[in-house]
Structures are given as structure tokens and as C-alpha cells.
Design a protein around this motif. Structure first.
Motif: not given
Length: 97
Positions: A68-86
Motif C-alpha cells: 500500500e505504501a508503494d502504491w500510494k507514493a507511485i499513484d501520487r506521483q503519477l497523478r501529479q504528472e497527469a495534472m501537470e499535463l492537463l
């Protein structure tokens, strides 16, 4: 030469300049359009890639491949990148559908 003659020569010079510059401006506008479309395609591809990565990492978490800890960290980073792209797409005038 009288004032009317000078004005007519000036108007003719401006008209000739506009006529000569118009085709050159058209090529520049086409280059700008091609650059815009290229940037748009790159950003759209990157956005779709981030969305896919978000789904994949969530699936990895749900199937127990990552904790769960790894998933949350990776998910947070990917979502930040997606938001920047948006944000970048929004700056180009594109709305997410």
C-alpha cells in the motif's frame, strides 16, 4: 513632387509590402499550426500514458504485487504528472472530455 504624389507613392509602397509579405506569413502560420498539433499530440499521448500507468499500478496493488505504501507514493506521483499535463493542455485551449 507634391504632397498627393508622396502620399500615393507611400500607399503603393505599403500595398506592395503587404502583397509580398502575405505568402511569407502564410508559411509561418502553417509552421505554427504544425508545431501546435505536434505539441498537442505529444501531450495527449503523455496524458493517456499516465492514465494507463495509474490503472496498472492500481491493479498491481489490488493483486498484491506492491504494498500500500508503494502504491500510494507511485499513484501520487503519477497523478501529479497527469495534472501537470492537463494544465499544459488547458493552456493550449484543450478541454478534457
Amino acid at each position: 513632387m507634391d504632397v498627393v504624389g508622396v502620399v500615393l507613392v507611400g500607399v503603393a509602397a505599403v500595398a506592395a509590402g503587404v502583397a509580398i509579405a502575405r505568402p511569407l506569413r502564410g508559411a509561418h502560420a502553417e509552421a505554427d499550426d504544425a508545431e501546435y498539433l505536434s505539441r498537442l499530440e505529444d501531450l495527449e499521448a503523455a496524458k493517456e500514458s499516465r492514465y494507463r500507468e495509474i490503472r496498472e499500478v492500481e491493479m498491481d496493488y489490488r493483486t498484491g504485487k506492491i504494498d500500500e505504501a508503494d502504491w500510494k507514493a507511485i499513484d501520487r506521483q503519477l497523478r501529479q504528472e497527469a495534472m501537470e499535463l492537463l494544465r499544459r493542455l488547458d493552456a493550449l485551449g484543450v478541454r478534457d472530455e
